[in-house]
Enzyme design. Sequence first.
Site, PDB file in Angstrom:
ATOM      1  N   ALA A 146      50.877 -12.397   9.482  1.00 37.40           N
ATOM      2  CA  ALA A 146      51.573 -13.606   9.918  1.00 37.40           C
ATOM      3  C   ALA A 146      50.651 -14.702  10.420  1.00 37.40           C
ATOM      4  O   ALA A 146      51.114 -15.683  10.996  1.00 37.40           O
ATOM      5  CB  ALA A 146      52.582 -13.247  11.005  1.00 37.40           C
TER       6      ALA A 146
ATOM      7  N   HIS B 148      52.188 -18.661  16.492  1.00 36.56           N
ATOM      8  CA  HIS B 148      50.935 -17.992  16.832  1.00 36.56           C
ATOM      9  C   HIS B 148      49.843 -19.053  16.971  1.00 36.56           C
ATOM     10  O   HIS B 148      49.598 -19.818  16.038  1.00 36.56           O
ATOM     11  CB  HIS B 148      50.524 -16.992  15.750  1.00 36.56           C
TER      12      HIS B 148
ATOM     13  N   ASN C  48      51.282  -7.126  16.026  1.00 38.13           N
ATOM     14  CA  ASN C  48      50.297  -6.566  15.102  1.00 38.13           C
ATOM     15  C   ASN C  48      49.158  -7.541  14.829  1.00 38.13           C
ATOM     16  O   ASN C  48      48.011  -7.128  14.613  1.00 38.13           O
ATOM     17  CB  ASN C  48      50.971  -6.189  13.780  1.00 38.13           C
TER      18      ASN C  48
END
Length: 252
Positions: free
Chosen positions: A119, A203, A175
């Site tokens: 991601a 993020h 993760n």
Amino acid sequence: MINVGLLGCGNVGHILARHAENFRIVAVFDIIPDRAQELAALSHAEPYADFDEFLRQDTDIIVEAASVAAVRRYGEAILGAGKDLVVLSGGALADDEFRTRLIEAARSAGRKIRVPSGAVTGLDNLKIGQISPLQTLLLRTTKSPGSLGISTPARMEIFKGMAHECIKQYPKNINVAVALGLAAGREADVELYVDPDVERNVHEIFAEGEFGDIYIRVRNVPSPENPATSYMAALSILTLLKNLDNPLVVGT
């Protein structure tokens, strides 16, 4: 043509099946037989409810798209059977002892463990940290409160610390922090927030070293079929598989 086995038949597996290019899915396994049957019909593969039988099939590489627990349970056996392994649930590699065993299993079998970008972006350039150590490596992630089962009227920090501690509390949600650390050669610091005003997972990556500094911001679009899955994470696996046998390698 590369033969792929899928460990886990959820949303990511369905995306891979619909967009297979330069590879074919020949075997699928899930502890829920109905899910394996459904994905097998979509991918024209054979479904398996028995892992050992699944492992005996003619596959070059196994893609894990299940869970941290699945990596820990099946990873060494996959490598020992002479298959390369793609690990989407990178949180499993936060455990130093397990990661060492998995790497040794790959080395003994002459196989590879491949961790896709998932991601986030920027893993290739963060590898410079293996040569010139980073002074700063921070992942700041913001998610909707509902995605973590939390109710709050305002933005709130729910974790601050090292990646290996965060993954214990939020194994399905961080993760990427472990992947960053593996790429950079040092563990990432993590700040995890929930914010009722965000609709996408955000993020932010901060890295600093002798080379200068990096700031990356990623706003992930959820997968259309499953809001809990990042569409970008599934696409990163597709890209990895598409380029496995490409003689032109771009990036480190």
